[in-house]
Write an enzyme that holds these catalytic residues in place. Structure first.
Site, PDB file in Angstrom:
ATOM      1  N   GLY A 397      -0.570   8.167   9.962  1.00  0.00           N
ATOM      2  CA  GLY A 397       0.573   8.137  10.165  1.00  0.00           C
ATOM      3  C   GLY A 397       1.226   7.973   8.929  1.00  0.00           C
ATOM      4  N   GLY A 399       5.110   5.994   7.106  1.00  0.00           N
ATOM      5  CA  GLY A 399       6.346   5.615   7.389  1.00  0.00           C
ATOM      6  C   GLY A 399       6.794   4.658   6.075  1.00  0.00           C
ATOM      7  N   GLY A 400       7.898   4.182   5.984  1.00  0.00           N
ATOM      8  CA  GLY A 400       8.704   3.289   4.937  1.00  0.00           C
ATOM      9  C   GLY A 400       7.348   2.460   4.205  1.00  0.00           C
ATOM     10  N   GLY A 402       4.338   3.047   3.692  1.00  0.00           N
ATOM     11  CA  GLY A 402       3.301   4.050   3.189  1.00  0.00           C
ATOM     12  C   GLY A 402       2.494   4.742   3.983  1.00  0.00           C
ATOM     13  CB  THR A 403       0.123   7.275   3.865  1.00  0.00           C
ATOM     14  OG1 THR A 403       1.310   7.727   3.060  1.00  0.00           O
ATOM     15  CG2 THR A 403      -0.669   8.437   4.577  1.00  0.00           C
ATOM     16  CB  VAL A 404      -2.360   4.464   8.198  1.00  0.00           C
ATOM     17  CG1 VAL A 404      -3.386   4.025   8.759  1.00  0.00           C
ATOM     18  CG2 VAL A 404      -1.205   3.303   8.142  1.00  0.00           C
ATOM     19  CG  ASP A 515       8.959  -5.114  13.652  1.00  0.00           C
ATOM     20  OD1 ASP A 515       9.995  -4.804  14.257  1.00  0.00           O
ATOM     21  OD2 ASP A 515       8.491  -4.198  12.874  1.00  0.00           O
TER      22      ASP A 515
END
Length: 546
Positions: A397, A399-400, A402-404, A515
């Protein structure tokens, strides 16, 4: 085309000057206009006008006709390969037979649904709808034509009761011309016919025995004889590399192949095309050797006799090559050593910038407490191997944050590796403190932080891998089936609440997630929730919660 300019009388061609310009005709049959003569394929193409016609009488119910046709004389026969038997009309059976009908008879049927169609159209193609055609036997000079009306009791068309049949060149296609004229003009319509021809009465073998006599037709040594395949006699051709009239003395002349651009291109660019009697060759210029052929050996320079002997050149060349290879090897080794040192120094710089020294001190100060026994500092090479150099196919995945990536450690353990986009250098101390706190969290419903790598430009965090998607997937995505039952949803909610209670009350420093949402709750294979995304959250001392 002049007095005595023919081998035998059947081959004589005359000019009819009543036409402008004059036209050639067979002298033996002045009605046979000559269209083409082929010495190579041994045929003459002429115009004919006679056709066989059959008109159906609806009153008497009769409709049959028979006629005979002949090339009238040897050495001509009707070409079986270049002619077709053609019949045009409605509801007819037409057939052709050789003089000996027991050996060969062929025919075709032409039908009409209502009236005769446009037989010139591409959809007709003279294949049985208003027109039909078929092959003829080989080597015939005389044939019979028959036309019979059929379907006489159930006529569905009311016009074009007449039909025609004839023998014509296979490329003839103007069939409609025989249907749009009256009977008086019918026999004035010209159509092409091809006649094969041969010379002599014997075979090539028989004729060669009399090669020195005046009866042998082939002109000179540059010809060869082949038996005629369409009748008696034989034919003459020019040998390969010659062209002309093989029936005349010295009639086959040499072909200058070097004047043909296609043949000349076969020669090497440095070679010259040289014509010979019946052939050619490619000559290399002075100082070159080879066959001169572009796709062959070509033209290669002749070795200089003043050059060093081969026994000296070969060892010298090998020695120079070995020296160059050795120097190249030392160069590669030196380059690799310098590059490796730069990489080590760069990793040390990143490690220091990302708080690695601070992390080592905190781990060292906590040794023996048992709180950080599972914390591990990974090296970059191990995580590169685990993710196949961070291959795009390993991405779980983006997102803001970074990357996994999904990876597999050397011990076979599957992990999730989080690569952040950037880290604020002013918050490195806060990042290391948070990393120490998160590594101490041990709850079955919270994603476990296994360790980190600080040798890269941005830190890499290593988590346990949770394989069954997010709670949001199971609640909203159709392909995550079966859907969660109410009992499972209640259990999941209780487990999440327990994890949050642990963070708020049981952790060494209370942690507020702030969150919590379905997309931040991971699910394992047994549908147990795992609270994730704890990084960079707010930590508060216990006294500030009251």
């Amino acid at each position: 085309m002049g007095s005595g300019c023919f081998m035998d009388e059947p081959f004589e061609i005359i000019c009819n000057s009543s036409f402008n310009p004059p036209r050639p005709f067979l002298a033996a049959h002045t009605s046979k206009e000559v269209i083409e003569v082929s010495l190579e394929q041994h045929y003459v193409r002429i115009f004919r006008t006679f056709v066989t016609q059959n008109c159906y009488d609806s009153h008497s119910g009769q409709g049959s006709i028979y006629s005979s046709h002949s090339s009238n004389y040897t050495p001509f026969t009707f070409s079986a390969t270049l002619n077709k038997f053609i019949a045009i009309g409605c509801d007819i059976l037409a057939y052709i037979s050789a003089d000996d009908s027991e050996n060969y008879t062929a025919g075709c049927v032409s039908l009409c649904p209502t009236t005769i169609p446009d037989v010139n159209s591409s959809s007709s193609s003279c294949s049985g709808l208003g027109c039909c055609r078929t092959s003829i036997p080989k080597g015939i000079y005389f044939y019979n034509l028959y036309i019979h009306s059929i379907n006489t009791n159930e006529r569905t068309w009311s016009s074009e009761s007449c039909s025609v049949a004839f023998l014509a060149a296979q490329d003839f296609s103007d069939f409609n011309k025989f249907l749009s004229i009256n009977n008086k003009e019918l026999h004035n319509q010209k159509y092409p016919v091809v006649l094969d021809w041969g010379v002599g009465n014997g075979t090539c073998e028989e004729s060669r025995k009399n090669k020195n006599s005046s009866t042998y037709a082939c002109g000179d040594a540059n010809t060869y004889c082949i038996d005629s395949d369409s009748g008696s006699g034989y034919n003459c051709n020019c040998s390969q590399g010659f062209h002309g009239n093989p029936y005349l003395p010295s009639g086959c002349q040499d072909i200058d192949e070097c004047k043909d651009p296609n043949i000349k291109r076969n020669c090497h660019s440095a070679a010259t095309c040289i014509n010979t009697e019946g052939s050619y060759y490619c000559a290399c210029p002075s100082g070159y050797h080879g066959d001169g052929i572009k796709l062959g050996k070509g033209c290669l320079p002749v070795p200089d006799k003043r050059s060093l002997p081969l026994a000296v050149v070969v060892p010298l060349g090998i020695g120079i090559a070995m020296v160059l290879i050795t120097l190249f090897g030392f160069g590669l080794w030196g380059y690799a050593t310098v590059k490796r040192r730069k990489q080590i120094k760069l990793k040390q710089t990143y490690f220091k910038k990302n708080g690695g020294l601070l992390l080592e001190r905190q781990i060292s100060s906590c040794e023996g407490s048992g709180r950080v026994e599972s914390t591990k500092i990974f090296v970059e090479e191990e995580l590169e191997r685990a993710t196949d150099n961070f291959n795009e196919n390993r991405i779980l995945g983006k997102g803001g944050f970074g990357t996994v990536y999904k990876g597999m450690l050397s011990d076979g353990k599957i992990v999730a590796i989080k690569k952040s986009k950037e880290v604020d250098e002013n918050q490195v101390d806060q990042f290391i403190n948070e990393l120490m706190i998160l590594s101490q969290i041990n709850h079955r419903n919270i994603v476990k932080l296994l360790g980190c790598c600080l040798e890269t430009e941005v830190p890499l965090l290593v988590y346990e891998f949770i394989s069954n998607g997010t709670l949001s997937n199971h609640l909203h995505d159709e392909h995550y089936l079966p859907s969660l039952s109410w009992e499972m949803r209640l259990r999941i909610a209780v487990q999440i609440a327990g994890a949050l209670a642990y963070l708020h009350s049981a952790a060494s420093i209370p942690i507020f997630h702030r969150d919590i949402k379905p997309s931040n709750i991971l699910m394992d294979e047994k549908y147990n929730p795992k609270v994730s995304d704890l990084g960079y959250q707010d930590q508060f001392p216990l006294i500030k919660l009251t």
